[in-house]
Enzyme design. Structure first.
Site, PDB file in Angstrom:
ATOM      1  CD  GLU A   1      -3.133   0.704  -0.033  1.00 35.09           C
ATOM      2  OE1 GLU A   1      -2.471   1.735  -0.315  1.00 35.09           O
ATOM      3  OE2 GLU A   1      -4.242   0.187  -0.299  1.00 35.09           O
ATOM      4  CG  HIS A   2      -0.923   5.103   1.340  1.00 35.90           C
ATOM      5  ND1 HIS A   2      -0.418   5.615   2.316  1.00 35.90           N
ATOM      6  CD2 HIS A   2      -2.153   4.059   1.895  1.00 35.90           C
ATOM      7  CE1 HIS A   2      -1.267   5.523   3.486  1.00 35.90           C
ATOM      8  NE2 HIS A   2      -2.097   4.536   3.214  1.00 35.90           N
ATOM      9  CG  ASP A   3       2.300   7.467   1.765  1.00 30.85           C
ATOM     10  OD1 ASP A   3       3.296   8.267   1.248  1.00 30.85           O
ATOM     11  OD2 ASP A   3       1.320   7.560   1.747  1.00 30.85           O
TER      12      ASP A   3
END
Length: 221
Positions: free
Chosen positions: A137-139
């Site tokens: 997922e993000h970041d």
């Protein structure tokens, strides 16, 4: 003719080679695709020759390209160093249904198996393995030679340091902006573990919530 190889003729390599074959066929360039395995006695496997690394280097080639399909990250790094010394180039294996979104930095030599998803704003190092149905997922920031077994769920704001191994079906809880959840260098997350807090470098964690394995010196198999 280009010499192209999947290093490793065991389970991982056999799952990766058909994807690589489709990729190289699509280029329209002449190539020969083989397995490399320094310990196998099989001459042919799934329609492709199985060679030792030394045998492969003896074959005439306009260029050489390899993907290291070895789950053990330390062995993978050693083989990468060997290939680099011989001028062998690395290529990425990517299934056609992989989903990759915005601002993803991915190092060389990755394996992205079918149904892998990489969302947005992610940094991933060299020779990353993401097996079937895994996602990032993000970041997130992922180091070099990290391995995801099938079905890993890596949620946002997570740092996974180099040489970590994440087992099948493991879930890594989302961290916070500025306070990511960290899995330390060389750590192992067991199959099905649910990671809710930082994992120290070199530790092995299992269970839900994931906890370090405590060795019992009095236990005998």
């Amino acid at each position: 003719m280009k010499q192209v190889a999947i290093y490793g003729a065991s389970g991982c390599g056999r799952g990766v080679l058909p994807i690589a074959r489709s990729q190289w066929y699509a280029t329209g360039e002449p190539y020969e695709l083989v397995f490399l395995d320094d310990h196998s006695t099989a001459g042919m496997l799934n329609g492709h020759a199985v060679l030792t690394y030394a045998q492969w280097l003896e074959r005439p080639a306009t260029s050489r390209h390899v993907n290291i399909a070895i789950a053990n990250s330390k062995v993978r790094e050693e083989l990468v160093q060997r290939c680099e010394a011989d001028g062998v180039q690395f290529f990425e294996v990517r299934a056609p249904n992989v989903v990759q979104m915005d601002e993803v930095s991915l190092g060389e030599g990755a394996i992205l198996s079918p149904f892998v998803t990489l969302t947005s704003n992610i940094q991933i190092g060299r020779h990353f393995h993401a097996n079937l149905y895994s996602y990032v997922e993000h970041d997130c920031i992922i180091g070099d030679f990290v391995t995801f077994a099938p079905g890993v769920q890596c949620n946002g704001n997570v740092v996974i340091e180099s040489h970590a191994y994440i087992g099948s079906g493991a879930v890594i809880k989302q961290g916070q902006t500025g306070r990511p959840l960290v899995i330390g260098q060389g750590a192992t997350v067991g199959m099905g573990a649910v990671v809710t807090k930082n994992v120290p470098a070199g530790a092995t964690v299992v269970g839900n919530p994931a906890k370090p394995i405590v060795k019992n010196k009095n236990f005998k198999c």
